[in-house]
Each structure stands twice: as structure tokens, then as C-alpha cells.
Design a protein around this motif. Structure first.
Motif, PDB file in Angstrom:
ATOM      1  N   TYR A  75       0.822  -1.205   0.000  1.00  9.48           N
ATOM      2  CA  TYR A  75       0.000   0.000   0.000  1.00  9.48           C
ATOM      3  C   TYR A  75       0.855   1.253   0.000  1.00  9.48           C
ATOM      4  O   TYR A  75       2.071   1.201   0.148  1.00  9.48           O
ATOM      5  N   ARG A  92       8.149   4.386  -4.767  1.00 13.16           N
ATOM      6  CA  ARG A  92       8.196   3.476  -3.610  1.00 13.16           C
ATOM      7  C   ARG A  92       7.192   2.334  -3.792  1.00 13.16           C
ATOM      8  O   ARG A  92       7.471   1.182  -3.416  1.00 13.16           O
ATOM      9  N   LYS A 135       6.348  -1.646   1.859  1.00 14.07           N
ATOM     10  CA  LYS A 135       5.162  -1.105   2.535  1.00 14.07           C
ATOM     11  C   LYS A 135       4.045  -2.135   2.396  1.00 14.07           C
ATOM     12  O   LYS A 135       3.128  -2.000   1.572  1.00 14.07           O
ATOM     13  N   GLU A 165      12.828   2.787  13.497  1.00  8.30           N
ATOM     14  CA  GLU A 165      11.825   3.804  13.151  1.00  8.30           C
ATOM     15  C   GLU A 165      10.717   3.759  14.184  1.00  8.30           C
ATOM     16  O   GLU A 165      10.866   3.139  15.237  1.00  8.30           O
ATOM     17  N   ALA A 200       4.635   3.605  13.001  1.00  9.77           N
ATOM     18  CA  ALA A 200       4.073   4.102  11.733  1.00  9.77           C
ATOM     19  C   ALA A 200       4.668   5.462  11.378  1.00  9.77           C
ATOM     20  O   ALA A 200       3.969   6.352  10.893  1.00  9.77           O
ATOM     21  N   SER A 201       5.970   5.612  11.618  1.00  8.95           N
ATOM     22  CA  SER A 201       6.627   6.891  11.325  1.00  8.95           C
ATOM     23  C   SER A 201       8.136   6.686  11.285  1.00  8.95           C
ATOM     24  O   SER A 201       8.629   5.648  11.736  1.00  8.95           O
ATOM     25  N   ASN A 202       8.858   7.646  10.738  1.00  9.48           N
ATOM     26  CA  ASN A 202      10.327   7.652  10.843  1.00  9.48           C
ATOM     27  C   ASN A 202      10.727   8.586  11.979  1.00  9.48           C
ATOM     28  O   ASN A 202       9.970   9.490  12.337  1.00  9.48           O
ATOM     29  N   ILE A 207       8.784   9.040   2.675  1.00  5.79           N
ATOM     30  CA  ILE A 207       8.817  10.154   1.719  1.00  5.79           C
ATOM     31  C   ILE A 207       9.063  11.445   2.513  1.00  5.79           C
ATOM     32  O   ILE A 207       9.834  12.303   2.093  1.00  5.79           O
ATOM     33  N   THR A 208       8.446  11.547   3.690  1.00  7.34           N
ATOM     34  CA  THR A 208       8.654  12.724   4.539  1.00  7.34           C
ATOM     35  C   THR A 208      10.099  12.768   5.061  1.00  7.34           C
ATOM     36  O   THR A 208      10.696  13.846   5.164  1.00  7.34           O
ATOM     37  N   SER A 232       3.628  11.019   6.365  1.00  5.32           N
ATOM     38  CA  SER A 232       2.822  11.781   5.410  1.00  5.32           C
ATOM     39  C   SER A 232       1.651  12.477   6.079  1.00  5.32           C
ATOM     40  O   SER A 232       1.215  13.533   5.624  1.00  5.32           O
TER      41      SER A 232
HETATM   42  N1  PDD Z   1       2.777   5.190   7.495  1.00  6.19           N
HETATM   43  N2  PDD Z   1       7.538   3.992   8.787  1.00  6.19           N
HETATM   44  C1  PDD Z   1       6.392   3.284   8.870  1.00  6.19           C
HETATM   45  C2  PDD Z   1       6.415   1.934   9.481  1.00  6.19           C
HETATM   46  C3  PDD Z   1       5.204   3.856   8.379  1.00  6.19           C
HETATM   47  O1  PDD Z   1       4.058   3.147   8.444  1.00  6.19           O
HETATM   48  C4  PDD Z   1       5.213   5.161   7.832  1.00  6.19           C
HETATM   49  C5  PDD Z   1       3.975   5.835   7.299  1.00  6.19           C
HETATM   50  C6  PDD Z   1       6.443   5.865   7.777  1.00  6.19           C
HETATM   51  C7  PDD Z   1       6.554   7.238   7.189  1.00  6.19           C
HETATM   52  O2  PDD Z   1       6.526   7.202   5.775  1.00  6.19           O
HETATM   53  P1  PDD Z   1       5.975   8.452   4.920  1.00  6.19           P
HETATM   54  O3  PDD Z   1       6.765   9.619   5.323  1.00  6.19           O
HETATM   55  O4  PDD Z   1       6.226   8.041   3.508  1.00  6.19           O
HETATM   56  O5  PDD Z   1       4.512   8.603   5.255  1.00  6.19           O
HETATM   57  C8  PDD Z   1       7.582   5.229   8.255  1.00  6.19           C
HETATM   58  C9  PDD Z   1       1.565   5.633   6.873  1.00  6.19           C
HETATM   59  C10 PDD Z   1       1.296   7.090   6.955  1.00  6.19           C
HETATM   60  C11 PDD Z   1       0.421   4.750   7.337  1.00  6.19           C
HETATM   61  O6  PDD Z   1       0.641   3.557   7.414  1.00  6.19           O
HETATM   62  O7  PDD Z   1      -0.681   5.258   7.589  1.00  6.19           O
END
Ligand code: PDD
Length: 282
Positions: free
Chosen positions: A30, A49, A144, A176, A179-181, A203-204, A240
Motif C-alpha cells: 500500500y 516506492r 510497505k 523507526e 508508523a513513522s520515521n 517520503i517525509t 505523510s
Molecule cells: N505510514 N515507517 C512506517 C512503518 C510507516 O508506516 C510510515 C507511514 C512511515 C513514514 O513514511 P511516509 O513519510 O512516507 O509517510 C515510516 C503511513 C502514513 C500509514 O501507514 O498510515
């Protein structure tokens, strides 16, 4: 309105067969793409990605970049909010339950839009709290994947503790968030873990490093120990939807002064300015 396998419809009308491999095995990937003023942010990067994730699970990309963009633009137009969070989901399709890849099966392609909810002014002013946990996920966190059970369980640990995020460590090194970096400020330097198989290449995350470089902010991309995280003067999380958010409490202890710091302020302002500049140009 959502997109499902070539059609646009209200979400209440969308149906997926129970034998979909996404439902049975979590066999899919996704993307989450933020949309500002009806314009998808960093769309090329999100699509590349997606390609990386599809290659990682050996599923052929069902669409060209141009086809993806046309579906995305149509879906944005069909939904009301100016700022949206687009969720794009591809599974290996519907087949009799068998672990092996099915032959001649079309992937299931689903996309939905939700209003984009970015951090509130109060959140940015006070910061959020986080906890730490052992990273017990698989070794392909760069994909992802929709199979998010470990991330769900790890994030719930934070919720149970009244916190917003769980910072993950593998052998005492930061990977990480659930759900974020995560970025760490140590001394006068912004630290970021290297993009490898142990984390999602955010991406962020890339935007933040570009902005740090553009600002002449000292930064290093390298492995970061748990000790460095626990003694950091600032911690930031990025995604994001959460953009750049300060973490001011870790495992119940104040991070630095306990307030969002100067690195956060500069990166947050730079991120907002960059976002608006990109949207004006798009
Ligand atoms: N998650 N690491 C993980 C495990 C993540 O699930 C996410 C984002 C990120 C940050 O990636 P990006 O900057 O590309 O959003 C890092 C999304 C937002 C989600 O699962 O809802």
C-alpha cells in the motif's frame, strides 16, 4: 467515493470477495499519499516506492505512472476535502487459499480518500509522548506491506501507555516508529537512521533531510544507539499525515527541555514553506 478495480463508487457499495489474498494472507502492498489543495504531494516518489514494494513481493505493477496519476486525480476530484489522505492498496487478487502465487489472477486495486488531518497547533506546541520497544518485525521493513500486525501491536503499546508512538530498536539501534520515521538531535547535529531493509524509506524522511541540507543544518545519516535516543536534546517523528511532529516525552521522561526545540521549529517551518511552494508550482 472510492476506486475499486476500474470503477468509482461510494464506499458503502464496495465489495471484496472473502478469498482475496489481502484478506486471507495480508498479501499486498500500500501507499498513503497526502493531498494538499487537491494536489498529491511527492507523487513521483510515492509511485516509485510503490514500484519498489511491488518488486519486493514479486507482483507486477498493474499500471503505468500516467495511469496511476489519472486514477489518483479522478479520485481526488470526486471527494470533497481540499486536503486529503489517499490510501492506495494492491493485493495479489482472489484465488483458492494456497500459499503459492496463483496463476493468471488479476490483482485487486483499491483506493480511498479520507480528510487529511495534520497535527493540531496544540500538538505542535506541546509535542507528543512516545515509548520504546524492541522491533520484532520481519527483515523487509522497506516493503510497505499491508500485513501490519506487528506494527499494529507495537502502536497499541503506545496507546495503552497513553502515548502517541512507539520507537523501535533492534539490538539497541533505532530503526523507526511503529508508523513513522524518527529523527534524533544529539549535540548540534540532526541524526537519521540509514535507509535499509530495517525501516520504511519515508517520503517525509527524504523531504526533511533535503530541507536540513538546504538550511545548512548539520546532519548525519548513521546508526543511532538507544543511549543516544534516550539522551537526545530533541526527537522528531515524521510521516505523510503527521508531517514533522516533536516528541517531548519518552518513556515518561522529558526529552531535552521537555518542549519542542529549535531543530523542530526550523524543520517544521521549512516543511510548511516547502509544501506551499510545491503546491503553488504543481
Ligand atoms: N505510514 N515507517 C512506517 C512503518 C510507516 O508506516 C510510515 C507511514 C512511515 C513514514 O513514511 P511516509 O513519510 O512516507 O509517510 C515510516 C503511513 C502514513 C500509514 O501507514 O498510515
Amino acid at each position: 467515493m472510492i476506486y475499486l478495480n476500474g470503477e468509482y463508487m461510494p464506499i458503502e457499495e464496495a465489495r471484496i470477495p472473502v478469498l482475496d489474498r489481502g484478506f486471507i494472507f495480508g498479501d499486498g502492498v500500500y501507499e498513503v499519499i497526502p493531498v494538499y489543495s487537491r494536489k498529491p504531494f511527492r507523487i513521483e516518489e510515492h509511485l516509485s516506492r510503490l514500484e519498489h514494494s511491488l518488486n519486493g513481493i514479486r507482483l507486477e505493477n498493474p499500471h503505468s505512472g500516467e495511469e496511476w496519476k489519472s486514477i489518483i486525480h479522478r479520485l481526488i476530484a470526486l471527494n470533497e476535502p481540499e486536503d486529503q489522505s489517499l490510501y492506495l492498496h494492491i493485493t495479489r487478487g482472489v484465488a483458492k487459499r494456497d500459499h503459492a502465487f496463483p496463476k493468471g489472477v488479476k490483482p485487486t486495486i483499491f483506493m480511498m480518500s479520507n480528510p487529511l488531518v495534520t497535527p493540531s497547533p496544540q500538538t505542535l506546541e506541546s509535542g507528543v509522548s512516545a515509548i520504546t520497544a524492541e522491533d520484532n518485525r520481519w527483515l523487509r521493513c522497506d516493503i510497505k506491506a499491508i500485513s501490519l500486525l506487528p506494527n499494529v501491536l507495537l502502536r497499541q503499546l503506545a496507546i495503552d501507555a497513553g502515548a502517541a508512538e512507539t520507537l523501535l530498536f533492534r539490538e539497541n539501534l533505532l530503526t523507526e516508529g511503529a508508523a513513522s520515521n524518527i529523527f534524533v538531535v544529539s549535540g548540534n547535529t540532526l541524526l537519521a537512521p540509514p535507509k535499509d531493509n530495517l525501516m520504511l524509506p519515508g517520503i517525509t524522511y527524504d523531504v526533511v533531510l533535503e530541507l536540513a541540507q538546504g538550511q545548512g543544518m548539520p546532519f548525519e545519516v548513521r546508526r543511532i544507539s538507544k543511549e543516544e535516543v534516550c539522551s537526545a536534546s530533541e526527537l522528531l517523528l515524521t510521516s505523510s499525515t503527521r508531517e514533522v511532529t516533536p516528541i517531548t516525552l519518552l518513556d515518561g521522561k522529558a526529552v531535552g527541555s521537555g518542549k519542542p526545540g529549535p531543530f523542530f521549529a526550523r524543520l517544521h517551518d521549512a516543511y510548511q514553506a516547502f509544501k506551499h511552494a510545491v503546491m503553488r508550482r504543481a
